[in-house]
Design a protein around this motif. Sequence first.
Motif, short mmCIF file in Angstrom:
data_model
loop_
_atom_site.label_atom_id
_atom_site.label_comp_id
_atom_site.label_asym_id
_atom_site.label_seq_id
_atom_site.Cartn_x
_atom_site.Cartn_y
_atom_site.Cartn_z
N LEU A 188 47.97 41.72 76.83
CA LEU A 188 48.46 42.38 75.61
C LEU A 188 49.44 41.49 74.85
O LEU A 188 50.42 41.00 75.41
CB LEU A 188 49.13 43.71 75.96
CG LEU A 188 48.22 44.77 76.58
CD1 LEU A 188 49.01 46.02 76.91
CD2 LEU A 188 47.06 45.11 75.65
N ALA B 194 53.51 43.84 70.24
CA ALA B 194 53.06 44.91 69.35
C ALA B 194 53.75 44.90 68.00
O ALA B 194 53.29 45.53 67.06
CB ALA B 194 53.29 46.26 70.03
N PRO C 233 57.32 49.08 66.20
CA PRO C 233 56.51 50.30 66.32
C PRO C 233 56.90 51.33 65.26
O PRO C 233 58.00 51.29 64.69
CB PRO C 233 56.86 50.80 67.72
CG PRO C 233 58.26 50.32 67.96
CD PRO C 233 58.35 48.98 67.26
N ARG D 100 54.37 58.96 65.47
CA ARG D 100 53.38 58.86 66.56
C ARG D 100 52.85 60.23 66.92
O ARG D 100 51.64 60.42 67.11
CB ARG D 100 54.03 58.22 67.79
CG ARG D 100 54.56 56.83 67.60
CD ARG D 100 55.22 56.36 68.89
NE ARG D 100 56.35 55.49 68.63
CZ ARG D 100 57.21 55.08 69.53
NH1 ARG D 100 57.06 55.48 70.80
NH2 ARG D 100 58.20 54.28 69.21
N GLN E 97 46.48 44.78 71.31
CA GLN E 97 47.09 46.07 71.63
C GLN E 97 46.10 47.24 71.67
O GLN E 97 46.24 48.14 72.48
CB GLN E 97 48.22 46.37 70.63
CG GLN E 97 49.49 45.59 70.88
CD GLN E 97 50.25 46.09 72.10
OE1 GLN E 97 50.31 47.29 72.37
NE2 GLN E 97 50.82 45.16 72.85
N GLU F 69 44.16 51.66 83.06
CA GLU F 69 44.86 52.66 82.26
C GLU F 69 43.95 53.81 81.87
O GLU F 69 42.71 53.68 81.82
CB GLU F 69 45.44 52.01 81.01
CG GLU F 69 44.41 51.59 79.99
CD GLU F 69 45.03 50.99 78.73
OE1 GLU F 69 46.27 51.01 78.62
OE2 GLU F 69 44.27 50.48 77.90
N ASP G 194 46.83 56.82 77.85
CA ASP G 194 47.73 55.67 77.71
C ASP G 194 47.34 54.81 76.51
O ASP G 194 48.18 54.35 75.75
CB ASP G 194 47.69 54.81 78.98
CG ASP G 194 48.32 55.51 80.18
OD1 ASP G 194 49.18 56.38 79.96
OD2 ASP G 194 47.94 55.19 81.32
N SER G 195 46.02 54.58 76.36
CA SER G 195 45.54 53.76 75.26
C SER G 195 45.78 54.44 73.91
O SER G 195 46.18 53.80 72.94
CB SER G 195 44.04 53.47 75.44
OG SER G 195 43.56 52.63 74.43
N ARG H 181 48.18 56.49 73.17
CA ARG H 181 49.61 56.41 72.86
C ARG H 181 49.98 55.02 72.34
O ARG H 181 50.78 54.89 71.41
CB ARG H 181 50.42 56.71 74.13
CG ARG H 181 50.42 58.18 74.53
CD ARG H 181 51.11 58.35 75.86
NE ARG H 181 51.19 59.76 76.24
CZ ARG H 181 51.53 60.18 77.45
NH1 ARG H 181 51.82 59.29 78.41
NH2 ARG H 181 51.60 61.46 77.73
N ARG H 182 49.38 53.97 72.93
CA ARG H 182 49.71 52.62 72.50
C ARG H 182 49.22 52.38 71.07
O ARG H 182 49.92 51.77 70.26
CB ARG H 182 49.10 51.60 73.46
CG ARG H 182 49.63 50.19 73.21
CD ARG H 182 49.28 49.22 74.32
NE ARG H 182 47.85 49.01 74.45
CZ ARG H 182 47.12 49.40 75.48
NH1 ARG H 182 47.68 50.03 76.51
NH2 ARG H 182 45.83 49.16 75.52
N ARG I 215 51.41 53.92 68.38
CA ARG I 215 52.68 53.23 68.10
C ARG I 215 52.53 52.08 67.12
O ARG I 215 53.51 51.61 66.57
CB ARG I 215 53.27 52.68 69.41
CG ARG I 215 53.79 53.73 70.36
CD ARG I 215 54.68 53.09 71.42
NE ARG I 215 53.95 52.17 72.27
CZ ARG I 215 53.41 52.49 73.45
NH1 ARG I 215 53.54 53.74 73.89
NH2 ARG I 215 52.77 51.60 74.17
#
Length: 287
Positions: free
Chosen positions: A16, A19, A22, A28, A212, A219, A223-224, A226-227, A230
Motif C-alpha cells: 500500500l 494515502a 484523508p 467517511r 490504496q 483483509e 476493511d477495504s 473503510r480504506r 478515507r
Amino acid sequence: MSHAWMPASPCGAGCLTPAGDPVAFPRRVLRIASAVSVVLLAFAVSPLFVLRGARDPLARFIFRSVLRAFGVRLVVYGGKEFATAEAGRGALVVTNHVSWLDIVAVNALRPMRALAKKEIASWPVLGRLVAKGGSVFLDRESLSSLPGTMAELAGALRAGALVNVTPEGTTWCGPASGRFRPATFQAAIDGGVPVRPIALRYRLADGRETTQPAFIGPESLIDSLRRVARLRGLVLEMHVCEEIAPGRAADRRELAELAETAVHSALGTMRFPRRARVLPPLVTAPK
C-alpha cells in the motif's frame, strides 16, 4: 479444498502506497451510508431488471451512484463505440483486477454479466443482486466443475451477452499483477465472440498512482470499504482497448497473451512473453 492451480497473489499491506490527507470522519460515514442506500435502492428496484428497456439504464445509474458515493471520479479513455453499442453482440470483457471497485466501474460504463466466484452468491443483499444480474458463478476450488462453467459461459456469450471476467483469478495491488489465465478465453473461442480488454488504474487527485483501493491479503471487504472511504480525490482510469476479433489467435493461450499485452500496453507497463519464441536457424549463404 484449494489446489495447486488456485490463483494466489503475494500482494499484502506492504504494497500500500501512502494515502495522503484523508477525508474527515463525518464524510467517511456519509460516504458509506450513501453507498449502503444505493445498494438498498438497487435491491428494491431489482424486479425491474427483467424489463429489457429499463435494465441497462437502471444498472448504469446504480453503479455510477456507488462511485459517486465513495467520491471516485471515473475517467474513460477510448471505447466510445463500445460504450454506446447496441445490445445483443456478445463479447468477453477482460480486465486486470485490483479492487472491488473494478466491476463497479466496468458496469458504470456499460452494464454486463460477470463471471464471479461462488462465495459472492452467499453475500447478504449483494449476493442476490449479483445473481439477478445474470452472473455465472465459478467454484475456484473444484477443477472438475470448470468445464461445465466454461460451457455455461460460452453459451451466454454465444447468445449475445457481454460477460466481464478477471483472468488473473484474484486481486493484485496494481503495480504488481498476475498472468491472464487462459481457461476463460476458451469460452470466447467456443462462443465465436471477440475479446475486449480493459485496463484499470487508480490515481490520487495529484496524479500519483495509488494502491490504496486494492483488495489484497487476508483483509475483509469491510476493511477495504473503510480504506476507500478515507481517500480524497480518488480517480479511476479506464482504458478501453481495441477488441480482439474471433479467429485472430491460434488458441486460448495466445488469446490470453494478446489480451494481457493489450492491457499492459495501455498502462505503459512491460510484460515478458510467457514462453520464448524460437526463431528458425540462420542459413549461411554459400560462398
